[in-house]
Scaffold this motif. Structure first.
Motif, PDB file in Angstrom:
ATOM      1  N   LYS A  31       0.855  -1.189   0.000  1.00 48.02           N
ATOM      2  CA  LYS A  31       0.000   0.000   0.000  1.00 48.02           C
ATOM      3  C   LYS A  31       0.882   1.227   0.000  1.00 48.02           C
ATOM      4  N   THR A  32       0.371   2.285  -0.583  1.00 47.49           N
ATOM      5  CA  THR A  32       1.096   3.561  -0.583  1.00 47.49           C
ATOM      6  C   THR A  32       0.779   4.303   0.709  1.00 47.49           C
ATOM      7  N   CYS A  33       1.811   4.898   1.304  1.00 50.20           N
ATOM      8  CA  CYS A  33       1.630   5.691   2.529  1.00 50.20           C
ATOM      9  C   CYS A  33       0.612   6.792   2.301  1.00 50.20           C
ATOM     10  N   GLU A  34      -0.150   7.088   3.336  1.00 48.85           N
ATOM     11  CA  GLU A  34      -1.171   8.120   3.214  1.00 48.85           C
ATOM     12  C   GLU A  34      -0.611   9.524   3.432  1.00 48.85           C
ATOM     13  N   LYS A  40       5.988   2.869  -0.075  1.00 43.01           N
ATOM     14  CA  LYS A  40       5.155   1.664  -0.042  1.00 43.01           C
ATOM     15  C   LYS A  40       5.262   0.985   1.322  1.00 43.01           C
ATOM     16  N   ILE A  41       4.127   0.555   1.833  1.00 46.60           N
ATOM     17  CA  ILE A  41       4.082  -0.215   3.075  1.00 46.60           C
ATOM     18  C   ILE A  41       3.662  -1.632   2.723  1.00 46.60           C
ATOM     19  N   LEU A 137      -2.005  -6.675   8.450  1.00 45.43           N
ATOM     20  CA  LEU A 137      -1.125  -6.038   9.425  1.00 45.43           C
ATOM     21  C   LEU A 137       0.197  -5.674   8.771  1.00 45.43           C
ATOM     22  N   THR A 138       0.843  -4.648   9.320  1.00 45.97           N
ATOM     23  CA  THR A 138       2.216  -4.372   8.883  1.00 45.97           C
ATOM     24  C   THR A 138       3.082  -5.523   9.381  1.00 45.97           C
ATOM     25  N   GLU A 156      10.203 -13.428   8.887  1.00 38.97           N
ATOM     26  CA  GLU A 156      11.524 -12.803   8.752  1.00 38.97           C
ATOM     27  C   GLU A 156      12.170 -13.187   7.414  1.00 38.97           C
ATOM     28  N   CYS A 157      12.003 -14.440   7.006  1.00 38.43           N
ATOM     29  CA  CYS A 157      12.508 -14.869   5.688  1.00 38.43           C
ATOM     30  C   CYS A 157      11.775 -14.130   4.578  1.00 38.43           C
ATOM     31  N   PHE A 158      10.463 -13.944   4.751  1.00 39.68           N
ATOM     32  CA  PHE A 158       9.676 -13.193   3.778  1.00 39.68           C
ATOM     33  C   PHE A 158      10.234 -11.773   3.638  1.00 39.68           C
ATOM     34  N   CYS A 159      10.550 -11.133   4.769  1.00 38.49           N
ATOM     35  CA  CYS A 159      11.070  -9.758   4.736  1.00 38.49           C
ATOM     36  C   CYS A 159      12.369  -9.684   3.939  1.00 38.49           C
ATOM     37  N   LYS A 160      13.280 -10.621   4.180  1.00 39.88           N
ATOM     38  CA  LYS A 160      14.544 -10.652   3.433  1.00 39.88           C
ATOM     39  C   LYS A 160      14.270 -10.888   1.948  1.00 39.88           C
TER      40      LYS A 160
END
Length: 168
Positions: A31-34, A40-41, A137-138, A156-160
Motif C-alpha cells: 500500500k502507498t503511505c497516506e 510503499k508499506i 497487518l504491517t 523474517e525470511c519473507f522480509c529478506k
C-alpha cells in the motif's frame, strides 16, 4: 452461499519420515503511505486460529493429488479467502502440532513449505469464512501477533526475500 468447499479428512495427506507435510503462504500486498510520500508499506494477511488465541498464516495438509504449490494456493483460498500470484518458496519449517497427532505422526510432527503470495483478490465468500477472520497487518504488527515462533521465522525470511526481490 460459497461454491468452494474446504477439503477435510486425512486420507489424502502426505507424510515423510514421521512428518505430516504441510503447505502454506505469507499473503501480502503493498500500500502507498497516506502521508503523500508515495512510500510503499508491505502488509501481510493473518487469520485467526480455530484452536486457540493468536494469529496465523494460512496453511494446511499437502495432499497426494496436488503439488505443494497447489496445496499452498488451496489453503489461501480455503482459510483466508484470497487469490493471487504464488511466488517463491520461503523455506521449510518444522513444528509440532498438538491438534494433528495421528497414526502416521503420533508426535504431531509437521514440516511446512511456506511461499510468498502476492494477493490480487479478496473473496467475499470463502469456505472457512464462518470460522476465520482475516486481518491485514504491517510486518512489525504481524511479528507481535503471530501465534507460533516458526511463523515469525517464516515472516523474517519473507522480509529478506521481499527486500531482495523488490529493492530499487
Amino acid at each position: 452461499m460459497c461454491d468452494l468447499v474446504a477439503r477435510t479428512g486425512r486420507h489424502q495427506q502426505r507424510y515423510e519420515d514421521g512428518y505430516r507435510l504441510v503447505a502454506g503462504c505469507v499473503p501480502f500486498r503493498c500500500k502507498t503511505c497516506e502521508d503523500s510520500s508515495s512510500e510503499k508499506i508491505v502488509e501481510v494477511l493473518l487469520i485467526n486460529s480455530s484452536s486457540g488465541p493468536g494469529l496465523l498464516f494460512p496453511k494446511g495438509g499437502w495432499e497426494n493429488d496436488e503439488t505443494v504449490e497447489e496445496a499452498a494456493v488451496r489453503e489461501a483460498i480455503e482459510e483466508a479467502g484470497v487469490r493471487g500470484d504464488l511466488m517463491d518458496c520461503l523455506g521449510c519449517y518444522e513444528f509440532r502440532s498438538k491438534t494433528h497427532q495421528d497414526e502416521f505422526s503420533p508426535e504431531g510432527l509437521c514440516k511446512a513449505a511456506m511461499f510468498s503470495l502476492f494477493v490480487k483478490e479478496e473473496l467475499e465468500l470463502w469456505p472457512e469464512q464462518n470460522t476465520r477472520n482475516r486481518s491485514w497487518l504491517t510486518v512489525s504488527e504481524a511479528l507481535g501477533s503471530l501465534r507460533h515462533a516458526w511463523m515469525r521465522d517464516a515472516l523474517e525470511c519473507f522480509c529478506k526475500w521481499h527486500e531482495e526481490k523488490f529493492a530499487g
